[in-house]
Design a protein around this motif. Structure first.
Motif, short mmCIF file in Angstrom:
data_model
loop_
_atom_site.label_atom_id
_atom_site.label_comp_id
_atom_site.label_asym_id
_atom_site.label_seq_id
_atom_site.Cartn_x
_atom_site.Cartn_y
_atom_site.Cartn_z
N TYR A 208 0.82 -1.21 0.00
CA TYR A 208 0.00 0.00 0.00
C TYR A 208 0.86 1.27 0.00
O TYR A 208 0.58 2.22 -0.70
CB TYR A 208 -0.96 0.01 1.20
CG TYR A 208 -2.05 -1.02 1.03
CD1 TYR A 208 -3.02 -0.88 0.06
CD2 TYR A 208 -2.08 -2.15 1.83
CE1 TYR A 208 -4.01 -1.83 -0.11
CE2 TYR A 208 -3.07 -3.11 1.67
CZ TYR A 208 -4.02 -2.94 0.69
OH TYR A 208 -4.99 -3.88 0.52
N LEU A 209 1.92 1.25 0.82
CA LEU A 209 2.75 2.45 0.89
C LEU A 209 3.51 2.67 -0.42
O LEU A 209 3.75 3.81 -0.81
CB LEU A 209 3.72 2.34 2.07
CG LEU A 209 3.07 2.30 3.45
CD1 LEU A 209 4.13 2.35 4.54
CD2 LEU A 209 2.06 3.41 3.64
N SER A 210 3.88 1.59 -1.11
CA SER A 210 4.58 1.73 -2.39
C SER A 210 3.72 2.47 -3.40
O SER A 210 4.24 3.15 -4.29
CB SER A 210 4.89 0.36 -3.00
OG SER A 210 5.77 -0.36 -2.20
N MET B 75 8.98 -14.98 -7.76
CA MET B 75 9.27 -14.43 -6.44
C MET B 75 9.78 -12.99 -6.56
O MET B 75 9.35 -12.10 -5.82
CB MET B 75 10.34 -15.31 -5.78
CG MET B 75 10.47 -15.12 -4.30
SD MET B 75 11.84 -16.15 -3.70
CE MET B 75 12.92 -14.87 -3.08
N ARG B 76 10.68 -12.76 -7.52
CA ARG B 76 11.22 -11.41 -7.69
C ARG B 76 10.11 -10.44 -8.11
O ARG B 76 10.00 -9.32 -7.60
CB ARG B 76 12.33 -11.42 -8.75
CG ARG B 76 13.23 -10.20 -8.67
CD ARG B 76 14.19 -10.10 -9.83
NE ARG B 76 13.47 -10.04 -11.09
CZ ARG B 76 13.65 -10.90 -12.11
NH1 ARG B 76 14.52 -11.87 -12.03
NH2 ARG B 76 12.94 -10.76 -13.23
N ASN B 77 9.24 -10.92 -9.03
CA ASN B 77 8.15 -10.07 -9.49
C ASN B 77 7.18 -9.71 -8.37
O ASN B 77 6.78 -8.56 -8.23
CB ASN B 77 7.39 -10.77 -10.63
CG ASN B 77 8.11 -10.60 -11.95
OD1 ASN B 77 8.49 -9.51 -12.32
ND2 ASN B 77 8.33 -11.70 -12.66
N ILE B 78 6.80 -10.72 -7.58
CA ILE B 78 5.87 -10.45 -6.47
C ILE B 78 6.54 -9.54 -5.44
O ILE B 78 5.91 -8.64 -4.90
CB ILE B 78 5.37 -11.77 -5.84
CG1 ILE B 78 4.51 -12.52 -6.86
CG2 ILE B 78 4.55 -11.49 -4.57
CD1 ILE B 78 3.98 -13.85 -6.36
N GLY B 79 7.83 -9.78 -5.22
CA GLY B 79 8.58 -8.91 -4.31
C GLY B 79 8.53 -7.46 -4.76
O GLY B 79 8.36 -6.54 -3.95
N GLU B 80 8.65 -7.26 -6.08
CA GLU B 80 8.58 -5.89 -6.61
C GLU B 80 7.18 -5.30 -6.44
O GLU B 80 7.02 -4.14 -6.05
CB GLU B 80 8.96 -5.87 -8.09
CG GLU B 80 10.47 -5.83 -8.30
CD GLU B 80 10.86 -6.01 -9.76
OE1 GLU B 80 10.02 -5.77 -10.65
OE2 GLU B 80 12.01 -6.42 -10.00
N ILE B 81 6.17 -6.12 -6.72
CA ILE B 81 4.78 -5.66 -6.55
C ILE B 81 4.54 -5.24 -5.11
O ILE B 81 3.91 -4.22 -4.82
CB ILE B 81 3.78 -6.77 -6.95
CG1 ILE B 81 3.86 -7.03 -8.46
CG2 ILE B 81 2.35 -6.40 -6.54
CD1 ILE B 81 3.18 -8.31 -8.90
N LEU B 82 5.08 -6.04 -4.19
CA LEU B 82 4.88 -5.77 -2.76
C LEU B 82 5.78 -4.64 -2.25
O LEU B 82 5.68 -4.26 -1.09
CB LEU B 82 5.14 -7.04 -1.94
CG LEU B 82 4.07 -8.12 -2.02
CD1 LEU B 82 4.54 -9.38 -1.32
CD2 LEU B 82 2.77 -7.63 -1.39
N GLY B 83 6.66 -4.15 -3.12
CA GLY B 83 7.55 -3.08 -2.66
C GLY B 83 8.66 -3.61 -1.77
O GLY B 83 9.28 -2.85 -1.02
N LEU B 84 8.93 -4.93 -1.85
CA LEU B 84 9.95 -5.51 -0.97
C LEU B 84 11.36 -5.27 -1.51
O LEU B 84 12.34 -5.58 -0.86
CB LEU B 84 9.72 -7.01 -0.78
CG LEU B 84 8.39 -7.38 -0.14
CD1 LEU B 84 8.25 -8.88 0.00
CD2 LEU B 84 8.23 -6.72 1.23
#
Lengths: 213, 213
Positions: A208-210, B75-84
């Protein structure tokens, strides 16, 4: 993984949402709300009204079209579905800070979860009490689990001891394990394992913050 | 509550599942799995393969029909979506057992969450360190949050102090609050609040065990 009950097939995703419905209905009831629409319930939980109607229809008929759900009735029904109308005896293995925090957690007991025993290996902790519940040496697990009819074991030991602790719980006759250690437990298929990853909440936040900046 | 990104409308339920996908892919990767089918991923998480395909299609094209998902790539893509892929600075308010446990939690930092400060009011705790992070008096919150660019505040104070602590975080300029106190926080609409109820895990367990006996 699907569960069948009568003719209905209920997905794990639905079952995982039920405790959220339950909690939200409980908060609504405490605010004095007697009737709630699926729109309003959805807004509070963050799922669509369609999803709520679909989830609840899997279990039976709740609520009245054009009126909404009766908060107290729906809460009682979901509580029954979740088995919250019965008592569950639980035990914690591992008295680190998380174990202490869980042993002190106020929200378990009103939902029917009774902490019956705590296990550790540290002789400084054995014999002490947290919230009137005794800390036993883990070697006494089998005896205590049987004597107190404990069905659920909570694992808050360090990761490297989680698997062996899980097997001790299984040998002691536990039916379900709630695992806070960041590893995948290898236990017999008839044991229900629920794994908690505390960073999941932060990951949603990050999403959400992203989007904001 | 819906989020829009480009043309896609993504439900909160989908977003809440992404961290579970991420965690499961990470565990799979650690087990040496390179390609995973939506069936297998679904089985591990407990959602249907259809749900997974639907969730992921909202963000773009992942995986190959008849082959599966490439674990590392997804995993990398979802990490990017999540702002991780970016760093978040976090702070904890309330050094009870839960605050201690969270301050020691090993899984935050690899996911990009850096604990920058801890706040309390107890003079015995002020100036001490947990995992090399200093405990400050809560009166210094505004100063420390600004100086260390802290975006997320974690509330582990007793319920009766949670609302006032939330407002202190808001006034200090925090963007999101992760709330462990069992109350509904009243904060401005632009503040993202995620509430954690530790009994949700036990409630799902209760459902499964109720079906067994």
């Amino acid at each position: 993984m699907k569960e069948s009950k009568g003719n209905a097939v209920i997905s794990k995703a639905t079952i995982d949402r039920l405790p959220l419905y339950y909690r939200t209905l409980k908060l609504s009831q405490e605010e004095g709300i007697e009737i709630i629409s699926s729109d309003e319930l959805g807004r509070k939980i963050g799922v669509t009204p369609e999803q709520i109607r679909k989830d609840l229809s899997a279990f039976g008929e709740f609520g009245k079209k054009g009126v909404g759900y009766y908060v107290r009735e729906l809460m009682r029904n979901i509580g029954e579905i979740l088995g919250l109308n019965r008592k569950w005896n639980i035990a914690i293995a591992g008295v680190g800070h998380l174990g202490w925090a869980l042993a002190n957690y106020a929200n378990f007991s009103p939902q029917g979860f009774q902490l019956q025993a705590i296990f550790d290996v540290d002789s400084d902790k054995i014999g002490r009490y947290i919230n009137e519940v005794e800390i036993f040496h883990i070697d006494r697990m089998k005896e205590i689990v049987a004597a107190r009819d404990i069905q659920i074991g909570i694992i808050t030991v360090p990761a490297e001891h989680a698997q062996s602790t899980a097997m001790r719980f299984v040998e002691a006759g536990i039916k379900g394990i709630w695992n806070f250690a960041p590893i995948k437990l290898d236990v017999p298929a008839n044991i229900q394992v629920i794994s908690e990853d505390l960073s999941v909440g932060l990951s949603s936040m990050s999403y959400y913050l992203s989007r904001q900046n």
